[in-house]
Design a protein around this motif. Structure first.
Motif, mmCIF file in Angstrom:
data_model
loop_
_atom_site.group_PDB
_atom_site.id
_atom_site.type_symbol
_atom_site.label_atom_id
_atom_site.label_comp_id
_atom_site.label_asym_id
_atom_site.label_seq_id
_atom_site.Cartn_x
_atom_site.Cartn_y
_atom_site.Cartn_z
ATOM 1 N N ARG A 1 34.387 36.320 42.948
ATOM 2 C CA ARG A 1 35.848 36.491 43.064
ATOM 3 C C ARG A 1 36.545 35.129 43.113
ATOM 4 O O ARG A 1 37.587 34.923 42.489
ATOM 5 C CB ARG A 1 36.145 37.347 44.313
ATOM 6 N N ARG A 2 35.937 34.185 43.844
ATOM 7 C CA ARG A 2 36.533 32.843 43.954
ATOM 8 C C ARG A 2 36.642 32.191 42.567
ATOM 9 O O ARG A 2 37.632 31.563 42.237
ATOM 10 C CB ARG A 2 35.648 31.988 44.876
ATOM 11 N N GLY B 1 39.269 34.538 40.073
ATOM 12 C CA GLY B 1 40.647 34.862 40.466
ATOM 13 C C GLY B 1 40.820 36.359 40.695
ATOM 14 O O GLY B 1 39.861 37.136 40.615
ATOM 15 N N GLU B 2 42.061 36.747 40.978
ATOM 16 C CA GLU B 2 42.323 38.130 41.403
ATOM 17 C C GLU B 2 42.344 39.125 40.246
ATOM 18 O O GLU B 2 41.902 40.250 40.374
ATOM 19 C CB GLU B 2 43.669 38.198 42.151
ATOM 20 N N GLU B 3 42.855 38.679 39.080
ATOM 21 C CA GLU B 3 43.099 39.649 38.009
ATOM 22 C C GLU B 3 41.915 39.729 37.048
ATOM 23 O O GLU B 3 41.988 39.347 35.878
ATOM 24 C CB GLU B 3 44.397 39.290 37.278
ATOM 25 N N GLY C 1 36.199 41.678 47.765
ATOM 26 C CA GLY C 1 36.945 41.630 46.505
ATOM 27 C C GLY C 1 36.420 42.487 45.370
ATOM 28 O O GLY C 1 36.730 42.228 44.203
ATOM 29 N N THR D 1 36.383 45.443 42.759
ATOM 30 C CA THR D 1 37.430 46.287 42.151
ATOM 31 C C THR D 1 37.001 47.758 42.098
ATOM 32 O O THR D 1 37.802 48.666 42.263
ATOM 33 C CB THR D 1 37.714 45.838 40.694
#
Ligand code: NAP
Ligand code: SF4
Length: 677
Positions: free
Chosen positions: A205-206, A209-211, A244, A246
């Motif tokens: 995740r780091r 990124g988030e998307e 994190g 999804t």
């Protein structure tokens, strides 16, 4: 769009992106990944599936470093230089409006090469290489390698990654005591053992990124001793969610587990209940997987809220248009996967390129397109088994005028026989599919009919395709013509004629099938979910570690006593498929079937079978003897039809009965139809 499948075609909002429907094409290694120029073929393979509307594709496993290889020189994403070849794949899928995630798979001790690593130096039963224990610094480096692979995947244009945390691969090896005997911060307590997957997800995740989609494939039931309990699975899922993730995908059983999880005898959606239980515990979407190929069943799973998405892999080999045909309500035109594993997983284990027994076009659909003929021919196909059906469909699709003649009351040939074996009922669906195609293409089918030379001439056939299959080989020793001796065709059609003590002569695929039929506790009725769990010792609640309990087998004396005999001295059933043979052998052993090898047959008497083993004479008192000694080509019609002067082509078992092979038969039928002009 057909309303019945609304649940499948509801888009799934993931916040920063959405999926157009609820079907994922699950991860499956294709064997193309490592070939020279293979990524182009792989791109075409996925592009075809994306074009037909699959919501999301997950690639076969890609190693984050060399130690993570499944086999020597396995596909790896560890350098920027490798990004462009992945881009060929992602661009192809995106061209069709599809989405694709790259699976990151570190094989750990399942690797088949000398550099294998694992949390502890415990050899796996499915690789000959003993792993090196990973030192603490190397554990941290491996976590960074996962992150790097994810970042490079993002650069290559993937929409996300799937972190393979199940099926007994490296991450799973850290989680359970079965393979993790460490006493440092990565082992011991459960909090320490789940540190590795948590750090992997955080690092991924780091780096991305988030998307970016991060799917974690979580092992819901390990099916090995000292595996996780349900409480531990839930705890892990909740922690990973915070790190994190999804979506969660469902992983069922380790590869070394001696419990079948995807083979044909596993009831449809047997493990969906576990995904449903996970769904109640987490906020992110849950993907259900394993042994689903029926759109009606899938729609029901989604409608009942048992999962948010369903993942299937093999059904997309059998029919790339599974999703688009479902959308159009063309379910009867879906070529169903029969869960045989013969041309997909068995090939992968032999390091060959994946294929599909029922779909000779698998992997070549983009360029192997049946072309319309300029001058249609009038063709008679004699025999409606797999070879004849395959020829008739492709020839008619190309524009030839095809008529099919079948001597039996219905088409299907060896598939029809197979469909009578418990756990192989999907073979009937395959026959139904071929029949529907023939009907749609206007092929006339006449059953209970044998083509005569007079009729062939009268109707003006210009070609005859002889796909008359095989006949059982009957060995030549005294007594084989006695009334209590049956060939396998009669035995499968009339199990009621068979006594309680049975000798089966020949321990090949058909001998095993007949033994399965004769010892199945419910006769020829399919296995219920409950009895499947009990027989294999599965605890669907996963209260005990690994989800294993004491299996419950039919008590001695309640089933027929079956003896399976072969002349050769090797392992019985040695030629059965790599990924399914062990299941057949284990099933029969659990049912008390006795195998005798190195047998010399002497004679059959009304009381049983006389034979010798290592020059010592024995007598087997049995009520029935079934001959499963292979096949001979059935070509008797050739001599009858040859005088017509019409060119005759022989395909399938009629051409070569050795190791009677449905894949070869279907491919031969297809190829001949592609070439006939
Ligand atoms: P097979 O696998 O070739 O087995 C034939 C058996 O008959 C062997 O055990 C052979 O063993 C014995 N045999 C051969 N000639 C004999 C003779 N003259 N007298 C006595 N025994 C003799 O053939 P099959 O069982 O008919 O299966 C055909 C094909 O169907 C297989 O290749 C397989 O691919 C497929 N199939 C597979 C499955 C499965 O995997 N579950 C199920 C059904 C069919 P000995 O020579 O050692 O006696
Ligand atoms: Fe399904 Fe058999 Fe084709 Fe594999 S080879 S996809 S199991 S039908």
């Amino acid at each position: 769009m057909n309303m019945k499948y609304d649940s499948i075609f509801a888009p799934l909002d993931l916040g920063f992106t959405s999926l157009p429907n609820r079907i994922v094409m699950g991860s499956m290694h294709t064997g193309l990944e490592e070939r020279r120029g293979g990524m182009k073929s792989l791109a075409s393979f996925y592009e075809q599936r994306a074009k037909e509307g699959v919501g999301l594709i997950v690639t076969g496993g890609v190693a984050p470093n060399i130690a993570g290889w499944l086999g020597p020189f396995g596909i790896t994403l560890n350098r920027r230089a490798k990004v462009p070849k992945h881009r060929i794949v992602t661009e192809a899928v995106h061209r069709q409006g599809g989405k694709i995630c790259m699976q990151i798979l570190h094989a750990g001790r399942y690797g088949f090469h000398p550099f294998v690593v694992a949390p502890s130096a415990i050899k796996s039963p499915i690789s000959k290489f003993r792993p090196f224990r990973m030192p603490g610094w190397y554990v941290k480096k491996t976590i960074r390698d996962f992150g790097r692979a994810a970042r490079l995947a993002k650069e290559a244009g993937y929409d996300g990654v799937e972190i393979m945390g199940s099926e007994g691969y490296l991450i799973n090896q850290f989680i359970v005591r079965h393979t993790n005997r460490r006493e440092d911060e990565w082992g011991g307590s459960y909090a320490n053992r789940m540190r590795f997957p948590m750090e992997v997800v955080k690092e991924v995740r780091r780096q991305v990124g988030e998307e970016f989609i991060v799917i974690y494939r979580i092992s819901l039931i390990d099916l090995v001793p000292d595996g996780s309990t349900w409480e531990e699975v839930v705890l892990l899922a909740k922690e990973l969610e915070k790190c994190g993730v999804t979506m969660f995908n469902s992983g069922i059983g380790w590869h070394e587990s001696r419990v079948p999880t995807i083979a044909s005898m596993v009831p449809q959606g047997a493990f969906v209940g576990l995904s449903a239980r996970l769904k109640k515990q987490v906020k992110v979407p849950v993907i259900a997987s394993n042994r689903m190929n029926d759109p009606d069943f899938v729609a029901q799973v989604l409608e009942d809220g048992q999962a948010d998405v369903v993942s299937m892999a093999r059904p997309f080999l059998a029919d790339p248009a599974f999703v688009s045909k479902t959308k159009q309500g063309q379910i009867h035109n879906i070529n169903p996967c029969i869960a045989c594993n013969q041309s997909c997983l068995d090939r992968i284990f032999r390091r060959q390129v994946v294929g599909c027994l029922v779909n000779p076009l698998t992997g070549t659909e983009m360029w192997d397109i049946p072309k319309a003929v300029r001058a249609p021919l009038k063709i008679a196909v004699v025999g409606g088994g797999p070879a004849g059906l395959s020829f008739a469909v492709t020839a008619a699709q190309r524009g030839h005028q095809v008529s099919l003649f079948e001597r039996a009351p219905s088409v299907g040939g060896q598939f029809l026989l197979a469909s009578a074996i418990p756990g192989k009922d999907t073979y009937q669906k395959s026959i139904d599919y071929f029949e529907n195609r023939l009907k749609a293409l206007g092929v006339g089918v006449e059953c209970n009919t044998s083509l005569t030379p007079e009729r062939a001439k009268e109707e003006g056939f210009e070609r005859i395709v002889l796909a008359t299959g095989v006949k059982p080989r009957i060995p030549d020793f005294p007594g084989v013509d006695a009334p209590h001796v049956l060939d396998y065709i009669t035995a499968i059609r009339h199990p009621e004629r068979i006594g309680l003590r049975v000798a089966i002569i020949g321990a090949g695929g058909i001998g095993y099938d007949v033994a399965e039929l004769l010892t199945h506790p419910g006769g020829d009725t399919p296995t219920s979910l409950r009895s499947f769990f009990r027989f294999w010792g599965i605890d669907p609640e996963v209260q005990m570690s690994g989800g294993l309990v004491e299996p419950i087998h039919p008590p001695a004396g309640t089933l027929r006593q079956v003896y399976l005999l072969q002349r050769s001295k090797g392992k019985p059933g040695a030629k059965l498929g790599k990924t399914t043979g062990w299941i057949h052998r284990l099933t029969l052993r659990k049912r008390g079937v006795k195998t005798l090898t190195g047998v010399v047959y002497h004679r059959i008497t009304p009381e049983g079978l006389e034979y010798s083993q290592e020059e010592e004479k024995h007598f087997l008192p049995v009520d029935s003897i079934i001959i499963c000694a292979g096949q001979l080509p059935e070509t008797s019609l050739f001599a009858t039809l040859e005088p017509t002067g019409i060119p005759i082509y022989i395909i399938g078992g009629a051409k070569d009965a050795s190791g009677l092979d449905a894949e070869r038969a279907i491919r031969q039928g297809f190829r001949l139809a592609m070439e006939m002009d």
